[in-house]
Each structure stands twice: as C-alpha cells, then as structure tokens.
Design an enzyme around this catalytic site. Structure first.
Site, mmCIF file in Angstrom:
data_model
loop_
_atom_site.group_PDB
_atom_site.id
_atom_site.type_symbol
_atom_site.label_atom_id
_atom_site.label_comp_id
_atom_site.label_asym_id
_atom_site.label_seq_id
_atom_site.Cartn_x
_atom_site.Cartn_y
_atom_site.Cartn_z
ATOM 1 N N GLU B 164 0.836 -1.198 0.000
ATOM 2 C CA GLU B 164 0.000 0.000 0.000
ATOM 3 C C GLU B 164 0.879 1.260 0.000
ATOM 4 O O GLU B 164 0.590 2.213 -0.719
ATOM 5 C CB GLU B 164 -0.885 -0.045 1.261
ATOM 6 C CG GLU B 164 -2.159 0.737 1.173
ATOM 7 C CD GLU B 164 -2.847 0.620 -0.188
ATOM 8 O OE1 GLU B 164 -3.158 1.678 -0.756
ATOM 9 O OE2 GLU B 164 -3.072 -0.514 -0.685
ATOM 10 N N SER B 250 19.561 -8.380 -7.481
ATOM 11 C CA SER B 250 18.483 -8.639 -8.455
ATOM 12 C C SER B 250 18.797 -9.696 -9.512
ATOM 13 O O SER B 250 17.897 -10.418 -9.919
ATOM 14 C CB SER B 250 18.070 -7.357 -9.175
ATOM 15 O OG SER B 250 18.061 -6.246 -8.344
ATOM 16 N N HIS B 379 3.850 -10.068 -9.777
ATOM 17 C CA HIS B 379 5.289 -10.302 -9.650
ATOM 18 C C HIS B 379 5.918 -9.233 -8.759
ATOM 19 O O HIS B 379 6.717 -9.537 -7.877
ATOM 20 C CB HIS B 379 5.960 -10.295 -11.016
ATOM 21 C CG HIS B 379 7.457 -10.290 -10.915
ATOM 22 N ND1 HIS B 379 8.158 -11.381 -10.473
ATOM 23 C CD2 HIS B 379 8.361 -9.311 -11.108
ATOM 24 C CE1 HIS B 379 9.439 -11.073 -10.425
ATOM 25 N NE2 HIS B 379 9.594 -9.825 -10.799
ATOM 26 N N SER B 380 5.556 -7.991 -9.008
ATOM 27 C CA SER B 380 6.060 -6.869 -8.212
ATOM 28 C C SER B 380 5.085 -5.731 -8.411
ATOM 29 O O SER B 380 4.085 -5.889 -9.120
ATOM 30 C CB SER B 380 7.451 -6.441 -8.696
ATOM 31 O OG SER B 380 7.333 -5.763 -9.945
HETATM 32 C C1 LIG Z 1 19.568 -12.457 -14.937
HETATM 33 C C2 LIG Z 1 18.215 -11.884 -14.818
HETATM 34 N N1 LIG Z 1 17.390 -11.928 -15.883
HETATM 35 C C3 LIG Z 1 16.163 -11.383 -15.812
HETATM 36 C C4 LIG Z 1 15.729 -10.780 -14.676
HETATM 37 C C5 LIG Z 1 14.359 -10.127 -14.611
HETATM 38 N N2 LIG Z 1 13.498 -10.875 -13.708
HETATM 39 C C6 LIG Z 1 13.343 -10.506 -12.428
HETATM 40 S S1 LIG Z 1 12.411 -11.581 -11.581
HETATM 41 C C7 LIG Z 1 12.177 -12.561 -12.928
HETATM 42 C C8 LIG Z 1 11.353 -13.797 -12.815
HETATM 43 C C9 LIG Z 1 11.835 -14.716 -11.750
HETATM 44 O O1 LIG Z 1 10.946 -15.776 -11.592
HETATM 45 P P1 LIG Z 1 11.189 -16.903 -10.506
HETATM 46 O O2 LIG Z 1 12.608 -17.304 -10.491
HETATM 47 O O3 LIG Z 1 10.189 -17.961 -10.756
HETATM 48 O O4 LIG Z 1 10.909 -16.185 -9.111
HETATM 49 P P2 LIG Z 1 9.531 -15.588 -8.557
HETATM 50 O O5 LIG Z 1 9.475 -14.168 -9.000
HETATM 51 O O6 LIG Z 1 8.424 -16.403 -9.104
HETATM 52 O O7 LIG Z 1 9.644 -15.669 -7.076
HETATM 53 C C10 LIG Z 1 12.831 -12.023 -14.031
HETATM 54 C C11 LIG Z 1 12.784 -12.583 -15.379
HETATM 55 C C12 LIG Z 1 16.627 -10.747 -13.596
HETATM 56 N N3 LIG Z 1 16.300 -10.169 -12.429
HETATM 57 N N4 LIG Z 1 17.850 -11.307 -13.694
#
Ligand SMILES: Cc1ncc(C[n+]2csc(CCOP(=O)(O)OP(=O)(O)O)c2C)c(N)n1
Ligand SMILES: [Mg+2]
Lengths: 366, 487
Positions: B164, B250, B379-380
């Site tokens: 929020e 990240s 996701h965010s």
């Molecule tokens: C090397 C890299 N590539 C792409 C991203 C962008 N990105 C951030 S989170 C995400 C998805 C991650 O999914 P998952 O591992 O299933 O974790 P969840 O978010 O479901 O907890 C991506 C593609 C990143 N952070 N790092």
C-alpha cells in the site's frame, strides 16, 4: 518522493522539448528518399515504445523468416514493446523463452546462422552479462573464424538501458562500452521514437549481429511524429542535430535530450553549441565528429555510464589523434561516476544539464 | 535366457508407460487441477489451468502415492528410474567404467523423458489443516508452532502495508511473498541461526524469523540512513550480516554457485552448519543453477537448495520454463538427493528442511528441495498479473490453498491459538508496522559520502577527485539536488 516527482517532471519537460526540436532535426537521407518514393505519407504521434513495436511488426511482416523472442515477450513484454505480436504472428514466431540470457543469445545465433532474422530481447541491459560469452566469443567472431562460411548477421539483441529515476544497481545500467570493445558486433542506440523505428529496422536487416540498446526512460516520455511506413536509417552515420560554432557535443540515446537543454542554456550565454547524435557506437562515424571539431575546436562527450573506460574515452582519444593541433581546450567528459549505479544518490550520479553546462563554459573559456 | 528376460522387461516397461498415460487421462477426466493439467496437457490455454477447488490434486496424491510417501519418510532416496535400469548383478556383460559397472544390453532403449508418475509431494496437513492420518511426526513444540504462525501473519501484514505504501508513492517498489508464507517461515524455522542464507528476493520471511525488525525492513525500503545497504539498492534488497543473510541481488540465480562456495567454507571449517539458498522456478533455467548443482555434488558441499516453484516467473508459466517434472527430478541427474514438498503446508516444509539440514551436515552433501506453491501477488509493483493469468487461478490459491489459514487451523485445533490472540496479534503488528513506516519515512537519507564509500575498501584517487568535483557542483547548483540527502 517529492524529489522523485521533481526529477520525473524535469524529464517530462525535456521530452516535450525533445519532441519539438529533435523531430525536425532527424530527417535522414534515407527518410527523405523514401518520402519522395512514397506517394502518400502518413505519420503519427508515437512514443518510443510504440515506435519499437511498429518496427517489430514491420520486421515480422516483411520477412517470414524473422522471429522475436525473450523473457516475457509473449504477453507484450515487461515494457509492452512486443504487444500484439504473438496475436498477429503466432506463437511459433513470437515466443517466451526460459529465463536464461545465455540461452536466448545462443539460440539467436543458431537461428541466425541458419538464415533467419533472430530478434532477441534481453529484459534489461543489466541482465545481458550472462550472455556476454555468447555475444563476445560467439556472435562477434562467427563470420571471421569460419572464413565467412558462416555468419549470424541476422541476430539483433534488443535491451532497455539506462536510468529511470528509481532503478538502483540492476535496472539502470548503460553497458554499451563493454560491447564497443568487441570487433564483429555493432552497437546502436536511438534517441527518439522516429530514430528508434528506423534504426531498429536497419539493425534487424543489417548483415551483422547488432546490440540495440533502448533508452527505457524515454519509452513513454519521448513522443514524436513517426512515419507509418517501413523506413530505415543508416547505421554508422552520426547526425548533427544542432549546428553551432564554439564547441562540439557528442552523445547518444537518452542523454541527448539533457545535452540539448544544456546547449539551449549555453546559447543564452552566447555560446554556440553543435550537438551530434552518434547513433551507432561501433563502427562509429569519426568523420562527422572530426569535421565538427575542426570547425569548433572544442569537444565535450557525455554519457550515463561511468566515465572510466566509457566510450567517451575512445571518442576523445580518436579526436585528439586527428585534431590535436586544432583543439583549443582539453576534451571534456561529463559522465556517470565511477561507482555502481546508486538508488538514493541517482541525482548526484547523473551527468546533469548543469554539469554539462559548467563543462561547456569552462571548455570555451579555457 | 538373459536376452528373453531383458525383452520381457522392456515389454512390461512399455505397457506400463501406456497404462500410466491412460491412467493419467482417466484421472484428468474426473478432475483437473493446476499441477496435473500442466503435466498432461500440452495446450497451455489458461482455462485448462483453472483448478477445481473441490477435487484438489493433493488429496489424490496422498492416496495414490501412499506407498511412495512412506518411502520418503526415511531419509533414503526413492530411485525413480530403478525399475528401468538393469539390476542383474549376474550379468557378466558389463563395462567397468569410472563410477561403477555399467551393464550392457543388446536392445536399444532410450531413457524416457519422464517417469510414469509425477514425483509425489510430501505433506502432513491437508487443505483443512488436519494432520494426515498415520503421519508420524515428531511433535513440534507449541512455542515454535505459535511463533511460526505469528511470523506468517506478520509477513502477510507487512506485505499488505508496504504494498500500500508503494501504491501511495511513499516507496518506489515492492515485492510481496503472498502465498509463499509457509515456504518462507517454515523453512527458516527449521534452520539454526548459524546456517548461512543466500536468498533470491521473495524470502523476507527468513529474515523476519531470524529477528530482522519491522523497522529494519522499513528502513531498507525507504533507503534511509539506517538502511544497512546505505540507500544504494532498490527496496526489498535486504541483507544482514548479523543474521547470516547475504544481501539480495536482483540478477537471478547468481547466488546459487556462491552458496556452494560458502558451503565449502563451512565444510573446511568443520562447522555444524549448512548453507541454504533459495531460487524461483524461473531461476532454475539460468546457467548458474546448473553450475551450482553440479559444483555442490562434486564438492560435496553442505548446501540446501530450496526452489520455490510458484508456477510463474513474471508472465512466464512453468510449462514454458521447463518440460521436466518440475525441479526435484533435476537433482538426480546431478547426483543430488531431492524431495518435493507441499510449500503451502508449513508443517511439511518444516519437517523437510529439518531432515535436509540433518543430511546436509551429517553426510556433508547437498540437498535439493522443491516446494510447490503459488505466487498469489503480482510479480512486483511494476506488474499486473491479470494480463496473463486467470483470476480464478489466483483466487483458488489465495483461498482454498492458503498456507496461513491452513496452519492456523492446525494450531487452533491443538488448542494453541484463539480468536482473541489472533486479533491481539493483528492489532499489535499493525501498529508496529505503521509506526515503522512513519519513522523510516521521516528518517533522513544516508549522507552523500556514502555514494563513494564501499566501492572499494578505500576510495581510490579517481573517486576522491569525483567527490570533490561533485561537492563543488552541488555548491553551484543546489537546486538540482534532493534536500533530504545530508551533505
Ligand atoms: C539475470 C536476470 N534476468 C532477468 C531478470 C528479470 N526478472 C526478475 S524476476 C524474474 C522472474 C523470476 O521468476 P522466478 O525465479 O520464478 O521467481 P519468482 O518471482 O516467481 O519468485 C525475471 C525474469 C533478472 N532479475 N535477472
Ligand atoms: Mg516463480
């Protein structure tokens, strides 16, 4: 937050000024030619994201052997640049890949080596490093090492780069210099929607692998008239987007709008600045820069990436080699600091308008 | 004779496969469920993923795989491919090859891409929070159970309030762990404080369990001067050396090979501790995941890989991420013991990680844990997941499979928790959270010098020069710079 909004607001006004100034300045030769060829000419106001989207539509439409893929591209991509492509061209040509950058680029190289146009998206330029080996050791050397039996010229890697105001270490980087150190690939960065569309189409159709960095801060903020038809802008041709006589400024991508503002302010102080958009970083158009510096006698380069080892260093060295006797002041560089890209300190890190303006003045008054 | 034997086994194998396939079809015709439809249908139409709330797959798993579940109770592994591989020791036609004898066969056979049945999912509490009959669990103490439940509620409330705050523009970004509270908290509860954690980013519950305060969370999200990361990283990139929790980064999956190195250090130091590292389903596609598993096996490192298989990596569904039976199956290929657990069953997660820790430390080897769960939130704060997944899929996991409610029922049934305690807890946490946010927001930002420190142990001359120039610029143009950063 207030300060964040202020920063945002500044960019917004920049983009409006950009809309006014850069759009008129960017009529390249190719556009003009094609404008003459094309009977009825339509253009629409588009932001940079939509311009990229249009280019991708055209690329897929005009070549049945072209593919668009990357993490999350199917539903339109996290920046919405690939919106509508899967629906239009089907899942075989526009698709999500597993979360693996080395896989994305390696796959793209193979696809391209078989005579296809592989348009790969890396979600953020900050995440291109797992693919570094595929780009540097593979894509870049594919043609050379096989004696031109093989090439992966159909490969284009798109990646959003640069600051956005709140991206911190891993959603802000400008990694172009790493790739400029690699013979065999091209590196291209557009400054505006019209440029983005024409340059991206050129990159996709260029017979060499290209890394195309998109200024993500401008995805929605930069708006300008973009011709609706299929057009290409030449690679390795810089463009003088503002003529002047006292100092030459060289930049690319999102930084140009900041530099443009500095030029406008300098003019109020009676300093006439020439502003050059390099567009293609390698192989770069030294001649245009050299011609300009021969005229002005001074050079300033500005980029968001850290100053040390940035591409500004290469430009500076080359121009000193060619114009040593003509230079009236040391070459100035206004760039990012030699730190990781910081979150709270972003406004301090950035090569701001006033940093550029100060450097213009001290160079002219050297 | 030997040849006939082999052939007959082959035929049985093929028959089994066929029947297995039909069996799955039959099961599917009477119900469909999230994970099953993934395995049996190649079409990824979103409607085929809409789960049937009444016929949860888990309850059927528990009856269909009772046998296998029992086998899992021991810490011995269940050899998925045993039936396929030759086991005739009398076969003299064998190749001596590093790693052991390899039998010869004269009939060409490809190893199947999948097993007849999916790897079962270990759980102890059914969807209603009832202890599955005949599950002989060691009694978990009231104290631990209540703390687990309270921390799950706290995590949930922190997510609601911080989310929020982001919507109100007070912080720039946020990521929730909604739906994964049990995986977060129960795994943390099963560890010792000395165990070293290398997180992905959706595991703040581990920090919470270890005593990171709500103020500390808020300070990081606001990037103020009390943030241990000194305002340099985006919100949710927590880290605490004191709590043995490496700072979040990240880039996906980079922490995994690092975790193996850290575990090797514990091994060399003969520590009574292990490393625990987390990864999402999406993250398992990165090269670093595979590098890490292989290193861990070869180096015999005491590391637990916990994969939160929550169905999605941003908009990418797990059917587009891998075609294996999830993650657990990958362990065997690397020579790593693996287990699949119901990530929404706090008790099962707790027991699993306890056992995994025991093996990792006593046998000095890695363990792979796949927790089946669901990312209930977007996701965010930069994402709108209704663009790519059906609302009723989210609703199902939020309500019918809610891990916090499930655990609460069990705790209540034990007489350890009441409505009164619940409301007291919630109002107290709420107060603490609002207070934490208010204070964090008012606290000034880290001073400017923090921009230049920590790039190296000491600032080299280029940075000293840049700091000096920057301060001069600020003096000339103070209006360009935020006023809340002390010079
Ligand atoms: C090397 C890299 N590539 C792409 C991203 C962008 N990105 C951030 S989170 C995400 C998805 C991650 O999914 P998952 O591992 O299933 O974790 P969840 O978010 O479901 O907890 C991506 C593609 C990143 N952070 N790092
Ligand atoms: Mg996931």
């Amino acid at each position: 937050m207030a300060s964040c909004l202020r920063r945002y607001g500044r960019r917004l006004s920049v983009s409006i000024c950009e809309k006014r100034e850069l759009s008129t300045a960017c009529e390249g030769k190719v556009i003009q030619q094609q404008q003459q060829q094309q009977q009825q000419q339509t253009a629409k106001l588009l932001n940079l994201c939509s311009a990229i989207n249009q280019a991708l539509h055209l690329a897929l439409e005009t070549d049945p052997r072209s593919y668009v893929f990357g993490e999350d591209v199917s539903f339109g991509g996290v920046f919405r640049c690939t919106t509508g492509l899967t629906e239009r061209f089907g899942k075989n040509r526009v698709f999500n890949t597993p979360l693996c950058e080395q896989g994305i680029v390696g796959f793209g190289i193979g696809l391209a080596a078989m005579g296809n146009r592989a348009i790969a998206e890396i979600q953020f330029a900050d995440y291109i490093y797992p693919a570094f080996d595929q780009i540097v050791n593979e894509a870049a050397k594919f043609r050379y090492r096989s004696g031109n039996q093989y090439d992966c010229g159909g490969l284009t890697i798109r990646a959003p780069y640069g600051a956005v105001g709140h991206g911190g270490h891993y959603h802000s980087q400008s990694p172009e210099a790493f790739f400029c150190h690699v013979p065999g690939i091209k590196v291209v960065i557009p400054r505006s929607p019209q440029q983005a569309k024409g340059l991206l189409l050129s990159c996709i159709r260029d017979p060499n692998p290209v890394v195309f960095f998109e200024p993500k801060w401008l995805y929605r903020l930069a708006v300008e008239e973009v011709p609706e038809h299929d057009y290409m802008l030449p690679l390795s041709e810089a463009e003088v987007i503002r003529e002047g006589s006292d100092i030459t400024l060289v930049g690319w991508g999102a930084q140009l709008s900041i530099m443009e503002q500095a030029c406008t302010d300098a003019e109020k102080d009676g300093i006439s600045c020439e502003l050059i958009d390099l567009k293609t970083l390698i192989p770069w158009d030294k001649e245009t820069v050299e011609t300009s510096v021969r005229k002005t006698g001074r050079l300033l380069i500005s980029h968001e990436a850290p100053v040390t080892g940035g591409f500004g260093a290469e430009i500076s060295a080359s121009i000193v080699e060619r114009c040593f006797l003509r230079l009236e002041a040391p070459v100035a560089r206004v760039c990012g600091l030699d730190t990781p890209f910081p979150l709270v300190f972003e406004p301090f890190y950035m090569p701001t308008k006033n940093k550029i303006l100060d450097a213009i003045k001290s160079t002219v008054n050297y | 004779m030997a040849i006939w034997f082999t052939r007959s086994r082959t035929i049985t194998y093929y028959l089994k496969r066929k029947m297995g396939f039909m069996g799955i079809l039959n099961q599917d015709s009477c119900s469909n469920s999230y994970f099953e439809s993934i395995s049996s249908s190649s079409s990824s139409s979103s409607s085929s993923r809409i789960p049937d709330v009444k016929n949860s797959s888990i309850s059927r798993y528990s009856s269909a795989f009772t046998f296998l579940v029992h086998r899992f109770k021991s810490t011995k592994t269940s050899g998925q491919l045993d039936q396929f591989y030759s086991s005739d020791d009398e076969n003299s036609q064998a190749l001596d090859f590093p790693g052991g004898k390899v039998a010869y066969i004269s009939e060409m056979r490809f190893i199947s891409e999948s097993n007849d049945k999916r790897i079962p999912c270990y759980r102890l509490l059914d969807d209603n929070g009832e202890l599955i009959e005949d599950s002989d669990i060691d009694q978990i103490s009231k104290e631990v159970a209540v703390k687990m439940y309270s921390e799950m509620v706290t995590l949930q409330m922190m997510d609601t309030i911080f989310y929020e705050a982001q919507r109100q523009g007070r912080i720039s970004f946020y990521v929730t762990s909604v739906g994964e509270e049990a995986t977060n908290i129960a795994s943390a509860a099963a560890l010792a404080a000395d165990d070293v954690v290398l997180p992905q980013y959706r595991e703040p519950g581990v920090l919470l369990w270890r005593g990171f305060t709500l103020e500390e969370f808020a300070n990081q999200c606001f990037g103020n001067k009390a943030d241990y990361g000194k305002g340099r990283q985006m919100p949710i990139h927590y880290g605490s050396k004191k709590l043995n929790y490496f700072t979040v980064s990240s880039p996906i999956a980079t922490q995994l090979p690092q975790a193996v190195g850290a575990a090797y250090s514990l091994k060399m130091d003969k520590k009574d501790a292990c490393v625990v590292t987390y990864i999402g389903d999406g993250g398992t596609s990165e090269g670093d995941f595979h590098a890490a598993l292989n290193f861990a096996a070869v180096m015999e490192a005491p590391v637990i890989f916990i994969c939160r298989n929550n169905g999605w990596a941003i908009s990418t569904h797990i059917t587009e991420q891998f075609r294996s039976d999830g993650i657990a199956v990958k362990g065997q290929a690397y020579g790593i013991q693996s287990i699949r657990v119901d990530g929404n069953d706090a008790l099962a997660v707790y027991r699993t990680i306890r056992a995994a820790r025991e093996i990792a430390i006593s046998e000095q080897r890695p363990i792979l844990v796949e927790a089946l769960t669901y990312r209930v939130g977007h996701h965010s704060t930069s994402d709108d997941s209704t663009k790519y997944r059906p609302a009723d899929e989210i609703e199902y996991w939020k309500m019918a499979r809610n891990p916090v409610n499930r655990f609460r029922k069990w705790v209540e049934r034990n007489g350890w928790w009441s409505e009164k305690e619940e409301s007291e807890l919630r109002s107290s946490i709420r107060k603490q959270l609002l207070q934490a946010i208010q204070v964090a927001e008012k606290t000034e930002k880290p001073a400017l010098g923090n921009l230049f420190s920590d790039v190296y142990d000491l600032p080299p001359s280029n940075l000293r020069e840049q700091e000096k120039q920057l301060r001069e610029t600020i003096n000339r143009h103070p209006q360009d710079y935020p006023s809340d950063v002390p010079m």
